[in-house]
Design a protein around this motif. Structure first.
Motif, PDB file in Angstrom:
ATOM      1  N   THR A  13     -15.788  -2.886 -10.356  1.00 56.60           N
ATOM      2  CA  THR A  13     -15.651  -3.926  -9.316  1.00 56.60           C
ATOM      3  C   THR A  13     -14.765  -3.359  -8.213  1.00 56.60           C
ATOM      4  O   THR A  13     -13.795  -2.659  -8.496  1.00 56.60           O
ATOM      5  CB  THR A  13     -14.961  -5.163  -9.930  1.00 56.60           C
ATOM      6  N   SER A  14     -15.087  -3.654  -6.959  1.00 55.20           N
ATOM      7  CA  SER A  14     -14.242  -3.180  -5.854  1.00 55.20           C
ATOM      8  C   SER A  14     -12.817  -3.702  -6.043  1.00 55.20           C
ATOM      9  O   SER A  14     -12.583  -4.913  -6.081  1.00 55.20           O
ATOM     10  CB  SER A  14     -14.820  -3.662  -4.519  1.00 55.20           C
ATOM     11  N   ALA A  15     -11.862  -2.779  -6.187  1.00 56.90           N
ATOM     12  CA  ALA A  15     -10.476  -3.179  -6.498  1.00 56.90           C
ATOM     13  C   ALA A  15      -9.837  -3.936  -5.342  1.00 56.90           C
ATOM     14  O   ALA A  15      -9.012  -4.825  -5.551  1.00 56.90           O
ATOM     15  CB  ALA A  15      -9.647  -1.944  -6.827  1.00 56.90           C
ATOM     16  N   LEU A  36      -1.105  -8.546   0.781  1.00 57.55           N
ATOM     17  CA  LEU A  36      -1.096  -7.261   1.495  1.00 57.55           C
ATOM     18  C   LEU A  36      -2.080  -6.320   0.809  1.00 57.55           C
ATOM     19  O   LEU A  36      -1.893  -5.114   0.746  1.00 57.55           O
ATOM     20  CB  LEU A  36       0.317  -6.658   1.503  1.00 57.55           C
ATOM     21  N   SER A  37      -3.132  -6.927   0.262  1.00 55.58           N
ATOM     22  CA  SER A  37      -4.090  -6.107  -0.485  1.00 55.58           C
ATOM     23  C   SER A  37      -5.317  -5.751   0.346  1.00 55.58           C
ATOM     24  O   SER A  37      -5.812  -4.636   0.282  1.00 55.58           O
ATOM     25  CB  SER A  37      -4.526  -6.821  -1.768  1.00 55.58           C
ATOM     26  N   LEU A  38      -5.789  -6.680   1.139  1.00 60.24           N
ATOM     27  CA  LEU A  38      -7.081  -6.451   1.802  1.00 60.24           C
ATOM     28  C   LEU A  38      -6.887  -5.759   3.153  1.00 60.24           C
ATOM     29  O   LEU A  38      -5.990  -6.122   3.911  1.00 60.24           O
ATOM     30  CB  LEU A  38      -7.783  -7.798   2.005  1.00 60.24           C
ATOM     31  N   GLY A  39      -7.770  -4.801   3.418  1.00 55.94           N
ATOM     32  CA  GLY A  39      -7.725  -4.112   4.702  1.00 55.94           C
ATOM     33  C   GLY A  39      -8.510  -4.896   5.730  1.00 55.94           C
ATOM     34  O   GLY A  39      -9.664  -4.590   6.001  1.00 55.94           O
ATOM     35  N   GLU A  40      -7.853  -5.905   6.273  1.00 55.94           N
ATOM     36  CA  GLU A  40      -8.575  -6.803   7.182  1.00 55.94           C
ATOM     37  C   GLU A  40      -7.620  -7.261   8.278  1.00 55.94           C
ATOM     38  O   GLU A  40      -6.602  -7.906   7.983  1.00 55.94           O
ATOM     39  CB  GLU A  40      -9.058  -8.006   6.370  1.00 55.94           C
ATOM     40  N   ALA A 100     -20.246  -0.834   7.759  1.00 60.92           N
ATOM     41  CA  ALA A 100     -20.197   0.596   7.450  1.00 60.92           C
ATOM     42  C   ALA A 100     -20.463   0.810   5.963  1.00 60.92           C
ATOM     43  O   ALA A 100     -20.955   1.849   5.544  1.00 60.92           O
ATOM     44  CB  ALA A 100     -18.838   1.174   7.833  1.00 60.92           C
ATOM     45  N   LYS A 101     -20.163  -0.206   5.176  1.00 59.11           N
ATOM     46  CA  LYS A 101     -20.402  -0.095   3.738  1.00 59.11           C
ATOM     47  C   LYS A 101     -21.890   0.122   3.460  1.00 59.11           C
ATOM     48  O   LYS A 101     -22.258   0.973   2.658  1.00 59.11           O
ATOM     49  CB  LYS A 101     -19.920  -1.379   3.057  1.00 59.11           C
ATOM     50  N   GLN A 102     -22.742  -0.633   4.128  1.00 56.15           N
ATOM     51  CA  GLN A 102     -24.173  -0.407   3.913  1.00 56.15           C
ATOM     52  C   GLN A 102     -24.594   0.951   4.468  1.00 56.15           C
ATOM     53  O   GLN A 102     -25.447   1.630   3.872  1.00 56.15           O
ATOM     54  CB  GLN A 102     -25.038  -1.501   4.562  1.00 56.15           C
ATOM     55  N   TYR A 124      -9.138   8.466  -1.496  1.00 52.73           N
ATOM     56  CA  TYR A 124     -10.328   8.160  -0.701  1.00 52.73           C
ATOM     57  C   TYR A 124     -10.517   6.648  -0.678  1.00 52.73           C
ATOM     58  O   TYR A 124      -9.941   5.924  -1.501  1.00 52.73           O
ATOM     59  CB  TYR A 124     -11.569   8.823  -1.311  1.00 52.73           C
ATOM     60  N   TRP A 125     -11.341   6.189   0.240  1.00 52.87           N
ATOM     61  CA  TRP A 125     -11.575   4.749   0.296  1.00 52.87           C
ATOM     62  C   TRP A 125     -12.280   4.288  -0.987  1.00 52.87           C
ATOM     63  O   TRP A 125     -13.231   4.911  -1.449  1.00 52.87           O
ATOM     64  CB  TRP A 125     -12.402   4.344   1.527  1.00 52.87           C
ATOM     65  N   VAL A 126     -11.778   3.188  -1.501  1.00 55.64           N
ATOM     66  CA  VAL A 126     -12.109   2.664  -2.819  1.00 55.64           C
ATOM     67  C   VAL A 126     -13.601   2.722  -3.184  1.00 55.64           C
ATOM     68  O   VAL A 126     -13.950   3.075  -4.310  1.00 55.64           O
ATOM     69  CB  VAL A 126     -11.542   1.220  -2.925  1.00 55.64           C
ATOM     70  N   SER A 127     -14.489   2.418  -2.243  1.00 54.59           N
ATOM     71  CA  SER A 127     -15.909   2.287  -2.615  1.00 54.59           C
ATOM     72  C   SER A 127     -16.678   3.610  -2.624  1.00 54.59           C
ATOM     73  O   SER A 127     -17.798   3.664  -3.133  1.00 54.59           O
ATOM     74  CB  SER A 127     -16.613   1.291  -1.685  1.00 54.59           C
ATOM     75  N   CYS A 174      -7.330   7.852   7.629  1.00 60.74           N
ATOM     76  CA  CYS A 174      -7.720   7.644   6.233  1.00 60.74           C
ATOM     77  C   CYS A 174      -7.293   6.272   5.706  1.00 60.74           C
ATOM     78  O   CYS A 174      -6.141   5.870   5.866  1.00 60.74           O
ATOM     79  CB  CYS A 174      -7.097   8.746   5.381  1.00 60.74           C
ATOM     80  N   ASN A 175      -8.207   5.595   5.084  1.00 64.17           N
ATOM     81  CA  ASN A 175      -7.886   4.478   4.220  1.00 64.17           C
ATOM     82  C   ASN A 175      -7.901   5.075   2.816  1.00 64.17           C
ATOM     83  O   ASN A 175      -8.951   5.546   2.389  1.00 64.17           O
ATOM     84  CB  ASN A 175      -8.953   3.389   4.347  1.00 64.17           C
ATOM     85  N   PRO A 176      -6.776   5.162   2.118  1.00 60.56           N
ATOM     86  CA  PRO A 176      -5.555   4.377   2.247  1.00 60.56           C
ATOM     87  C   PRO A 176      -4.317   5.101   2.777  1.00 60.56           C
ATOM     88  O   PRO A 176      -3.261   4.464   2.859  1.00 60.56           O
ATOM     89  CB  PRO A 176      -5.282   4.005   0.789  1.00 60.56           C
ATOM     90  N   ILE A 206     -14.107   4.747  10.973  1.00 63.35           N
ATOM     91  CA  ILE A 206     -14.018   3.326  11.252  1.00 63.35           C
ATOM     92  C   ILE A 206     -12.627   2.917  11.779  1.00 63.35           C
ATOM     93  O   ILE A 206     -12.493   1.901  12.439  1.00 63.35           O
ATOM     94  CB  ILE A 206     -14.456   2.496  10.016  1.00 63.35           C
ATOM     95  N   TYR A 207     -11.598   3.751  11.492  1.00 67.16           N
ATOM     96  CA  TYR A 207     -10.239   3.447  12.016  1.00 67.16           C
ATOM     97  C   TYR A 207      -9.909   4.241  13.274  1.00 67.16           C
ATOM     98  O   TYR A 207      -8.740   4.303  13.678  1.00 67.16           O
ATOM     99  CB  TYR A 207      -9.185   3.722  10.934  1.00 67.16           C
ATOM    100  N   GLU A 208     -10.927   4.859  13.860  1.00 67.74           N
ATOM    101  CA  GLU A 208     -10.730   5.724  15.017  1.00 67.74           C
ATOM    102  C   GLU A 208      -9.729   5.189  16.046  1.00 67.74           C
ATOM    103  O   GLU A 208      -8.842   5.898  16.507  1.00 67.74           O
ATOM    104  CB  GLU A 208     -12.105   5.904  15.660  1.00 67.74           C
ATOM    105  N   ILE A 371       0.650   3.117  -4.683  1.00 71.41           N
ATOM    106  CA  ILE A 371      -0.021   1.835  -4.455  1.00 71.41           C
ATOM    107  C   ILE A 371      -0.335   1.747  -2.963  1.00 71.41           C
ATOM    108  O   ILE A 371       0.315   2.416  -2.148  1.00 71.41           O
ATOM    109  CB  ILE A 371       0.840   0.613  -4.870  1.00 71.41           C
ATOM    110  N   ARG A 372      -1.314   0.932  -2.632  1.00 71.54           N
ATOM    111  CA  ARG A 372      -1.610   0.725  -1.212  1.00 71.54           C
ATOM    112  C   ARG A 372      -1.077  -0.627  -0.764  1.00 71.54           C
ATOM    113  O   ARG A 372      -1.319  -1.644  -1.413  1.00 71.54           O
ATOM    114  CB  ARG A 372      -3.112   0.788  -0.946  1.00 71.54           C
ATOM    115  N   ILE A 373      -0.351  -0.595   0.348  1.00 71.96           N
ATOM    116  CA  ILE A 373       0.113  -1.843   0.955  1.00 71.96           C
ATOM    117  C   ILE A 373      -0.520  -1.931   2.341  1.00 71.96           C
ATOM    118  O   ILE A 373      -0.381  -1.017   3.156  1.00 71.96           O
ATOM    119  CB  ILE A 373       1.660  -1.850   1.093  1.00 71.96           C
TER     120      ILE A 373
HETATM  121  N1  GLU Z   1     -12.182  -1.845   3.481  1.00 76.26           N
HETATM  122  C1  GLU Z   1     -11.223  -2.888   3.313  1.00 76.26           C
HETATM  123  C2  GLU Z   1     -10.195  -2.448   2.315  1.00 76.26           C
HETATM  124  O1  GLU Z   1     -10.122  -1.299   2.021  1.00 76.26           O
HETATM  125  C3  GLU Z   1     -11.896  -4.186   2.984  1.00 76.26           C
HETATM  126  C4  GLU Z   1     -12.288  -4.439   1.573  1.00 76.26           C
HETATM  127  C5  GLU Z   1     -13.492  -3.687   1.135  1.00 76.26           C
HETATM  128  O2  GLU Z   1     -14.500  -3.723   1.832  1.00 76.26           O
HETATM  129  O3  GLU Z   1     -13.375  -3.068   0.100  1.00 76.26           O
HETATM  130  O4  GLU Z   1      -9.419  -3.221   1.847  1.00 76.26           O
END
Ligand code: GLU
Ligand code: PMP
Length: 394
Positions: A13-15, A36-40, A100-102, A124-127, A174-176, A206-208, A371-373
């Motif tokens: 599951t997406s963390a 402070l969990s979601l990147g939004e 961008a996820k799709q 790297y980014w979670v997904s 970079c995320n995170p 995406i964070y350009e 951890i990511r904040i």
């Molecule tokens: N990309 C954002 C994050 O890393 C949004 C959540 C997601 O799409 O996973 O928190």
């Protein structure tokens, strides 16, 4: 009996989304959680973009859209790539997707055969990792060091390459970690790839615009990398449009054509109203969103100062995005308030339960010590959150 496919049973599951859902649940129970969990981004979508969407509704944009996006939007993307990235793409090289996820999921499914390896510099980014696995690819994690600002070196890349390596995926900023690869650092990686002409690169940008030092560089700007790079971008972050779900790629045309074909069987074209609004967003001068970037920069300084006051938080200095990624491994093995912390997941859970602050474990990003904040929250929330964390840990 579990009748589900191995594919879904093996999928994590997406963390980030799971932690956001957990925070929502606890809030519904009456707990005062600071998220402070979601990147939004916590900003509203700018009015000039909302107006364009309202206009599109009134103009009866309601039909299916072309699978790869409205031609006017693709032209706006071409213009944006030229203006901001010095990249020349033609219409058949652009595909608009539902986030961008799709776009990333399309790339994995059109590029990977079973067993193909994808190098992922950690964190790297979670997904990334699960998107790769969904297409039967094999993620190959390359651990980076906080002392090198969490960036993969040319030597590390060279060592990770095998005959099965098909791609490299990274985000800059970079995320995170918030790290930004310089032109020289990307050139060093590209020099390694010269010897391996069958390896393709996903450059997730995406964070350009959320870059505090400036100097964003796209891998595809190198002439020798242009035909091997897929540039991924989107409007979620810079324009505070996460829920509108528009992302896009610029890519070699055979890859773009394949993504178009894939998307045609899965989702069709992205939402009509959102696409019209994004034309306006991308045509605007990037200075129109500077107020958000300036605010993120202030928050970054605030959170770095506040974390600097807590024992056992070691951070790099993020140059972009809106995350800090502290190494908190000095807490491993300790028992605080009757809770033993053995890893980053324990630590993140401890912060949720004892400080009522939602963060995300670094394990979801391929790093066990951090951890990511997210600091996409108001300065008051950030101050209160870090105060609570400090109290819970003392
Ligand atoms: N990309 C954002 C994050 O890393 C949004 C959540 C997601 O799409 O996973 O928190
Ligand atoms: N790439 C990175 C690095 C991200 O942080 C995100 C998170 N939103 C995405 C891609 C996906 O973005 P979206 O689907 O909202 O366009």
């Amino acid at each position: 009996m579990n009748q589900l496919s191995d594919r879904i049973n093996n999928l994590a599951t997406s963390a980030t989304l799971a932690m956001a859902a957990k925070a929502r649940e606890l809030r519904a129970e009456g707990k005062d959680i600071i998220g402070l969990s979601l990147g939004e981004p916590d900003f509203n979508t700018p009015d000039f973009i909302k107006d364009a969407a309202i206009e599109a509704i009134n103009q009866n944009y309601n039909s299916y859209t072309p699978v790869d996006g409205y031609v006017e939007l693709k032209n706006a993307i071409i213009h944006k790539f030229k203006r901001d990235n010095n990249l020349n793409y033609a219409l058949p090289q652009i595909v608009v997707s539902t986030g961008a996820k799709q776009a990333l999921a399309n790339i994995a499914s059109v590029m990977l055969n079973a067993g193909d390896e994808v190098i992922l510099p950690c964190p790297y980014w979670v997904s990334y990792s699960d998107i790769v696995k969904l297409s039967d690819g094999v993620p190959v994690e390359v651990q980076t060091s906080i002392d090198n600002d969490f960036k993969m070196t040319a030597e590390q890349l060279e060592a990770a390459i095998t005959p099965k390596t098909k791609m490299i995926w990274y985000s800059s900023p970079c995320n995170p970690s918030g790290s930004v690869y310089s032109k020289a650092e990307l050139r060093a990686l590209a020099d390694v790839l010269k010897k391996h002409p069958n390896i393709y690169v996903v450059s997730d940008e995406i964070y350009e615009h959320i870059n505090f030092k400036g100097g964003h560089f796209s891998m595809a700007e190198f002439e020798d990398m242009y035909d091997r790079t897929i540039t991924v971008n989107g409007v979620s972050k810079a324009f505070a449009m996460t829920g509108w779900r528009i992302g896009y790629i610029g890519a070699p045309d055979w890859i773009a054509r394949a993504c178009n074909k894939m998307q045609g069987q899965i989702t069709s074209g992205a939402n009509c109203i959102a696409q019209r609004a994004v034309i306006t967003a991308l045509e605007a001068d990037p200075s129109s969103i500077k107020y958000m970037v300036d605010e993120f920069k202030e928050r970054r300084q605030l959170i770095l100062n506040l974390l600097g006051d807590i024992d056992g938080f070691k951070t790099n200095e993020p140059e972009g995005a809106f995350y800090v990624f502290p190494n908190i491994s000095s807490y491993f093995g300790k028992t605080i308030k009757g809770k033993t912390i053995n890893n980053a997941s324990d630590f993140s859970l401890f912060l949720l339960e004892e400080a009522l602050v939602a963060t995300v474990t670094g394990e979801a990003f391929g790093n066990k010590d951090c951890i990511r904040i997210s600091y996409a929250a108001s300065q008051n929330e950030i101050k209160e959150a870090i105060k609570r964390i400090k109290t819970a840990l003392s």
